[in-house]
Structures are given as structure tokens and as C-alpha cells.
Design a protein around this motif. Structure first.
Motif, PDB file in Angstrom:
ATOM      1  N   LEU A  88       8.546   7.740  16.349  1.00  0.00           N
ATOM      2  CA  LEU A  88       9.845   8.195  16.858  1.00  0.00           C
ATOM      3  C   LEU A  88      11.012   7.264  16.551  1.00  0.00           C
ATOM      4  N   PRO A  89      10.888   5.952  16.693  1.00  0.00           N
ATOM      5  CA  PRO A  89      12.063   5.111  16.400  1.00  0.00           C
ATOM      6  C   PRO A  89      12.589   5.274  14.982  1.00  0.00           C
TER       7      PRO A  89
ATOM      8  N   ARG B 254      16.279   7.331  13.337  1.00  0.00           N
ATOM      9  CA  ARG B 254      17.219   6.859  12.308  1.00  0.00           C
ATOM     10  C   ARG B 254      17.310   7.865  11.167  1.00  0.00           C
ATOM     11  N   ALA B 255      16.168   8.397  10.724  1.00  0.00           N
ATOM     12  CA  ALA B 255      16.172   9.354   9.611  1.00  0.00           C
ATOM     13  C   ALA B 255      16.913  10.630   9.984  1.00  0.00           C
ATOM     14  N   ALA B 256      16.796  11.049  11.252  1.00  0.00           N
ATOM     15  CA  ALA B 256      17.368  12.327  11.684  1.00  0.00           C
ATOM     16  C   ALA B 256      18.868  12.265  11.898  1.00  0.00           C
ATOM     17  N   GLN B 257      19.486  11.128  11.669  1.00  0.00           N
ATOM     18  CA  GLN B 257      20.932  11.032  11.844  1.00  0.00           C
ATOM     19  C   GLN B 257      21.708  11.859  10.821  1.00  0.00           C
ATOM     20  N   LEU B 258      21.050  12.305   9.767  1.00  0.00           N
ATOM     21  CA  LEU B 258      21.747  13.161   8.798  1.00  0.00           C
ATOM     22  C   LEU B 258      21.805  14.618   9.241  1.00  0.00           C
ATOM     23  N   LEU B 259      21.090  14.990  10.306  1.00  0.00           N
ATOM     24  CA  LEU B 259      21.015  16.402  10.701  1.00  0.00           C
ATOM     25  C   LEU B 259      22.345  17.004  11.151  1.00  0.00           C
ATOM     26  N   PRO B 260      23.230  16.277  11.835  1.00  0.00           N
ATOM     27  CA  PRO B 260      24.523  16.894  12.140  1.00  0.00           C
ATOM     28  C   PRO B 260      25.280  17.332  10.894  1.00  0.00           C
TER      29      PRO B 260
ATOM     30  N   ALA C 246      11.280  13.911  -2.871  1.00  0.00           N
ATOM     31  CA  ALA C 246      12.498  13.254  -2.416  1.00  0.00           C
ATOM     32  C   ALA C 246      13.359  12.845  -3.602  1.00  0.00           C
ATOM     33  N   GLY C 247      12.709  12.422  -4.679  1.00  0.00           N
ATOM     34  CA  GLY C 247      13.449  12.010  -5.859  1.00  0.00           C
ATOM     35  C   GLY C 247      14.154  13.149  -6.565  1.00  0.00           C
ATOM     36  N   LEU C 248      13.680  14.385  -6.359  1.00  0.00           N
ATOM     37  CA  LEU C 248      14.272  15.542  -7.034  1.00  0.00           C
ATOM     38  C   LEU C 248      15.357  16.232  -6.207  1.00  0.00           C
ATOM     39  N   CYS C 249      15.430  15.931  -4.929  1.00  0.00           N
ATOM     40  CA  CYS C 249      16.364  16.640  -4.051  1.00  0.00           C
ATOM     41  C   CYS C 249      17.624  15.827  -3.809  1.00  0.00           C
ATOM     42  N   HIS C 250      18.707  16.530  -3.498  1.00  0.00           N
ATOM     43  CA  HIS C 250      19.969  15.850  -3.211  1.00  0.00           C
ATOM     44  C   HIS C 250      19.845  14.959  -1.981  1.00  0.00           C
ATOM     45  N   GLU C 251      19.180  15.453  -0.945  1.00  0.00           N
ATOM     46  CA  GLU C 251      19.003  14.687   0.289  1.00  0.00           C
ATOM     47  C   GLU C 251      17.623  14.972   0.859  1.00  0.00           C
ATOM     48  N   THR C 252      17.052  13.964   1.534  1.00  0.00           N
ATOM     49  CA  THR C 252      15.715  14.095   2.102  1.00  0.00           C
ATOM     50  C   THR C 252      15.669  13.475   3.479  1.00  0.00           C
ATOM     51  N   LEU C 253      15.033  14.175   4.408  1.00  0.00           N
ATOM     52  CA  LEU C 253      14.668  13.584   5.679  1.00  0.00           C
ATOM     53  C   LEU C 253      13.178  13.280   5.592  1.00  0.00           C
ATOM     54  N   ALA C 254      12.842  12.007   5.428  1.00  0.00           N
ATOM     55  CA  ALA C 254      11.455  11.578   5.274  1.00  0.00           C
ATOM     56  C   ALA C 254      10.945  11.045   6.606  1.00  0.00           C
ATOM     57  N   VAL C 255       9.882  11.636   7.109  1.00  0.00           N
ATOM     58  CA  VAL C 255       9.284  11.200   8.369  1.00  0.00           C
ATOM     59  C   VAL C 255       8.325  10.050   8.071  1.00  0.00           C
ATOM     60  N   PRO C 256       8.583   8.866   8.578  1.00  0.00           N
ATOM     61  CA  PRO C 256       7.794   7.689   8.218  1.00  0.00           C
ATOM     62  C   PRO C 256       6.510   7.568   9.024  1.00  0.00           C
ATOM     63  N   ALA C 257       5.611   8.548   8.884  1.00  0.00           N
ATOM     64  CA  ALA C 257       4.343   8.525   9.609  1.00  0.00           C
ATOM     65  C   ALA C 257       3.203   8.759   8.614  1.00  0.00           C
ATOM     66  N   PRO C 258       2.119   7.993   8.698  1.00  0.00           N
ATOM     67  CA  PRO C 258       1.011   8.170   7.752  1.00  0.00           C
ATOM     68  C   PRO C 258       0.159   9.401   8.024  1.00  0.00           C
ATOM     69  N   ASP C 259       0.226   9.940   9.225  1.00  0.00           N
ATOM     70  CA  ASP C 259      -0.588  11.083   9.622  1.00  0.00           C
ATOM     71  C   ASP C 259       0.187  12.372   9.349  1.00  0.00           C
TER      72      ASP C 259
ATOM     73  N   GLN D 159       4.255  16.905  10.360  1.00  0.00           N
ATOM     74  CA  GLN D 159       4.559  18.315  10.585  1.00  0.00           C
ATOM     75  C   GLN D 159       5.146  18.552  11.968  1.00  0.00           C
ATOM     76  N   GLU D 160       4.681  17.837  12.961  1.00  0.00           N
ATOM     77  CA  GLU D 160       5.230  18.006  14.307  1.00  0.00           C
ATOM     78  C   GLU D 160       6.699  17.580  14.350  1.00  0.00           C
ATOM     79  N   LEU D 161       7.036  16.519  13.641  1.00  0.00           N
ATOM     80  CA  LEU D 161       8.427  16.091  13.615  1.00  0.00           C
ATOM     81  C   LEU D 161       9.261  16.971  12.679  1.00  0.00           C
TER      82      LEU D 161
END
Length: 254
Positions: free
Chosen positions: A19-20, A24-30, A153-166, A171-173
Motif C-alpha cells: 500500500l505505501p 505514491r503510484a496512484a497519484q497520477l489517477l486524478p 510500461a515501456g510501450l505506453c505513454h503512462e503506467t501505473l505499476a503496482v510494486p508487489a511481487p504477488d 490484481q486487487e490493487l
């Protein structure tokens, strides 16, 4: 000796650990929500695709946009590309599974539309092909992925990457992201619609971010959206049929 944690505790611990960084990653959602509001309200379209669980997430998102998340509003054009099984299987059979989304992007996408691709790994070949098709068509390409860097992520203009190994946590996030994206989109709609009042066939919002548009000041949410977005055309209500004499058929305009 400390007893082993239950499956529930292990799963929730993994979610809490992610979550922490997700905050930070989700700050682009607005900004995404404001841009999506401008695109959809102007007659543009959202195309979404994913595989497996990500396909379910994609379809969840389009259902919220075509239907509603909270308050009643006009329906918006949002298509989950895996949803039409006959097209999906025909394309896969004739062109290969790598092309099942790319060919639909070429069919349904128009310049200025938005393409959102979901992948826990960021390595699915059919999504990479879809992103390339999106660039060729002139779409704005976004991705929801697991840990970055990754090829999608390298092919898209913007990416929200969830930093979780599972992948389950990712998917839940992604589901949380879908709900938040819809929330931010609906929050931006009143400003977008007020700014475009009286100019139904013009671009959704003109001008410079942060400056008044048509007498309506932009909110902080709107101000985060780039001003040079491609203008979306009028709402699509059918297919354009142009006979040999060049006269467009009434009632079938795009």
C-alpha cells in the motif's frame, strides 16, 4: 516459537506491504480521471484489454463507465476488447492470439481515444501488440501493470505499476485503481460539461491548464491534464455509410 501465520494473515500482510508504494503510484489517477472525462464527454472512447483475471478487471471498469459508479449520468463508450468472443476467436484463429486485441484496436480506435491495458507481468504479447497498434492509430496508451520496468510500461505513454511481487495483490490493487479512476472521472465531469456547454462539436476543453475556459475556472484536477490532447469528435451513434456519389446517409453519422 511463533506460530505460523494463516493464509488470511499472509495475504493481508502482503497487501498492506504494497500500500505505501501504491499510494505514491496512484497519484497520477486524478489526472487520468480528468483526461478520461474530457475524452468520453467529447464523444471519445475507452478501449480496455487484459488476459485472465486482468480481463475480468477490464470488464469491471467498462461496466462502471457504460453504467454508472455512483450518481446517474450519461453513458460513456467503453469497450473491453476480450468481451466479444466470436471476434476474439475468429481473430485468434485467422491471425494468431498475439493479434486478438491489436486488430480490434485498429477496428474500434480513433485518434484521441484512450487505450488502457492491464497485465500483472507487463509481458503479454497480445497486449504489447495492442499497444503498438494504439500508437499507429493515434490513441493515448495507458497501462496497469505489476512491478516496473516491464515491456508494456515501456510501450505506453503512462503506467501505473503496482510494486508487489504477488500477482494476486497486483490484481486487487488494479481493482482499487479502476474504482478510483471512475471516481475521479465522475468528479471531473461537471467542470468538463460546464466548459463545453454551447459547443457540443468542439474539443472537450480548450485553452491552457489552470486558466478559465468559457468562463469556468479549471479545478486542480482539471489543471493536471495536458492541454494538447487530440480533440475527440462528436458522439458515435452508428456507422458512417458513404455511397459512391459521396452523399452521407442521414441517421447513420459517426
Amino acid at each position: 516459537m511463533t506460530p505460523p501465520r494463516s493464509l488470511l494473515e499472509e495475504h493481508l500482510a502482503g497487501l498492506a506491504a504494497a500500500l505505501p508504494s501504491y499510494r505514491r503510484a496512484a497519484q497520477l489517477l486524478p489526472a487520468w480521471g480528468a483526461e478520461l472525462a474530457r475524452t468520453l464527454a467529447g464523444g471519445g472512447r475507452l478501449l480496455v484489454a487484459g488476459n485472465g483475471g486482468s480481463a475480468a478487471e477490464a470488464q469491471h471498469l467498462t461496466a462502471e463507465l457504460v453504467g454508472k459508479l455512483r450518481a446517474d449520468r450519461q453513458p460513456f463508450s467503453a469497450i473491453a476488447l476480450h468481451g466479444e468472443t466470436s471476434a476474439l476467436t475468429a481473430i485468434g484463429n485467422d491471425y494468431g492470439y498475439d493479434q486478438v486485441f491489436a486488430r480490434q484496436v485498429h477496428a474500434h480506435g480513433r485518434p484521441g481515444d484512450i487505450l488502457l491495458l492491464l497485465s500483472t507481468s507487463g509481458r503479454s504479447q497480445n497486449l504489447l501488440q495492442a499497444a503498438q497498434a494504439g500508437h499507429q492509430v493515434g490513441l493515448r496508451c495507458w497501462a496497469l501493470t505489476g512491478p516496473a520496468p516491464n515491456p508494456l510500461a515501456g510501450l505506453c505513454h503512462e503506467t501505473l505499476a503496482v510494486p508487489a511481487p504477488d500477482g494476486q495483490i497486483v490484481q486487487e490493487l488494479h481493482l482499487v485503481t479502476s474504482h478510483l479512476l471512475c471516481e475521479y472521472t465522475e468528479q471531473a465531469l461537471p467542470v468538463v460539461l460546464a466548459a463545453t456547454a454551447g459547443t457540443p462539436e468542439g474539443p472537450p476543453v480548450a485553452g491552457v491548464p489552470g486558466e478559465p475556459v468559457a468562463g469556468v475556472p479549471l479545478t486542480g484536477l482539471e489543471a493536471e491534464v495536458p492541454a494538447n490532447l487530440p480533440a475527440a469528435g462528436p458522439v458515435r451513434t452508428g456507422v458512417e455509410v458513404v455511397p459512391e456519389d459521396g452523399q452521407q446517409v442521414e441517421g447513420m453519422r459517426r
